[in-house]
Design an enzyme around this catalytic site. Sequence first.
Site, PDB file in Angstrom:
ATOM      1  CG  ASP A 175      -4.854   2.467   1.283  1.00  0.00           C
ATOM      2  OD1 ASP A 175      -6.059   2.071   1.142  1.00  0.00           O
ATOM      3  OD2 ASP A 175      -4.005   2.123   0.884  1.00  0.00           O
ATOM      4  CG  HIS A 212      -1.985  -1.078   1.114  1.00  0.00           C
ATOM      5  ND1 HIS A 212      -3.306  -0.549   0.842  1.00  0.00           N
ATOM      6  CD2 HIS A 212      -2.187  -2.349   0.856  1.00  0.00           C
ATOM      7  CE1 HIS A 212      -4.156  -1.543   0.557  1.00  0.00           C
ATOM      8  NE2 HIS A 212      -3.332  -2.839   0.663  1.00  0.00           N
TER       9      HIS A 212
END
Length: 453
Positions: free
Chosen positions: A113, A21
């Site tokens: 995110d 990520h």
Amino acid sequence: MEKENGKAVHCVVLAYPAQGHINPMIQFSKRLQHEGVKVTLVTTLFYGKSLENFPPSMSFETISDGFDNGRHGEGLKLSVYNEVFAQRGSQTLSEVVEKCAISGYPVDCIIYDSFMPWALDVAKKFGIVGACYLTQNMPVNSVYYHVHIGKLRAPLTEDEILIPMLPKLQHRDMPSFFLSYQEDPAFLEMLVEQFSNIHEADWVLCNAFYEMEKEVIDWTTKIWPKFRTIGPSIPSMFLDKGLKDDEEYGVTQFKSEECMDWLDKKAKGSVLYVSFGSLVPLEEEQIREVAYGLRDSGRNFLWVVRASEEAKLPKDFAKNSEKGLVVTWCSQLKVLSHEAVGCFVTHCGWNSTLEALSLGVPVIAVPQWSDQATNAKYLVDVWKVGIRPVVDEKKIMRKEALEDCIKELMESDKGREIRINALKLKNLAIEAVSEGGSSNKNIIEFVNALKGY
Ligand SMILES: O=c1ccn([C@@H]2O[C@H](COP(=O)(O)OP(=O)(O)O[C@H]3O[C@H](CO)[C@@H](O)[C@H](O)[C@H]3O)[C@@H](O)[C@H]2O)c(=O)[nH]1
């Protein structure tokens, strides 16, 4: 490049604490910096401590997930972790935004995110722009979105799953959390939660590029008008070469081991590169089958077996031989771009998938968990850049299945076609981020909007 008031635009980029990520978020941040944006990268305190080689051009701040000394205790439920993270994360992210304002760099936008949807509330609280960044691929997001809007349910009852603009999906193509739902619903719930407030986000950005899946992207833009593809978010030296000295993601959780000298000695296209990413542990039985499959294929192979997995290797398996080298971590992009590499045996994590596509390396798709099976479906049946070995009733890929796929990919006419397709995708990926390309235009549109142009 400044806002109308003469100041540089300042984005806080909030990365979820995992290698798969933070890598793309950093890469996207570099593209923003290239367009004159000031970036402060933020992740959790505990995860931040494990990172090395942080890009010096970016400011770095941490927030708390409520577990600053780590998530000790096997008993900690994901649902409990997420609840604490949302509460402590919102509080400490607000403190970061306030700190930036006090130090003379007020934040204009939080790019978060999608695994942390609560960050949008923080952006709204401060009256700044909230941009959701989807780290996974759009077809996978579309599957979860359809659960969110009540059009798909877990556990699955139908044999074939039909979702607009996606190919028909069998159970084996679905994100693994549908199949494990009855044992533990928390993962699917977390992934569906990404879409709980997405219609309120000012922008929705996705680490993909238009040309790879036009239909699903066109469909998505109709439901979220501010949806834009901005990928592949991988270092520029492996794509368009537009950003100076951008050869690495910038942070590493694991230390790379040397393997370039070994690769340099191998013939062009002769090496199988094998990696199952940064997270998922493999069954010992699966590691054994991979080990013997690689050895008995008679091919050169470079295999990443993380330190935490090494004890599962068979005792009689040589880790460093004429034909094979096992390392605990490597610079995957350097390896994939090395001319000796002819094929990537991958778990189909989204970053590895994009890296394979961007570098034109054909794959043997061995998905394990999460979004990987859906990525495998696209690699094999939509982009046609790979082969997927069969697995047995225990979901283990036997050595013979791996050997058959290696033979097919390296020797058959189908293998040659796959190679040609992989090169086509590579060119499309390069075009997308190059000047005038679809992702490049979207990034500039996003930055210009933040600047108030
Ligand atoms: O030796 C290695 C092995 C991997 N990598 C890098 O590590 C990243 C791995 O990312 P990814 O391929 O996405 O796998 P995971 O780390 O397993 O990622 C998790 O997060 C992804 C984004 O949500 C999901 O797509 C995956 O399924 C999930 O397992 C990539 O950038 C690789 O280049 C290295 O640099 N060296």
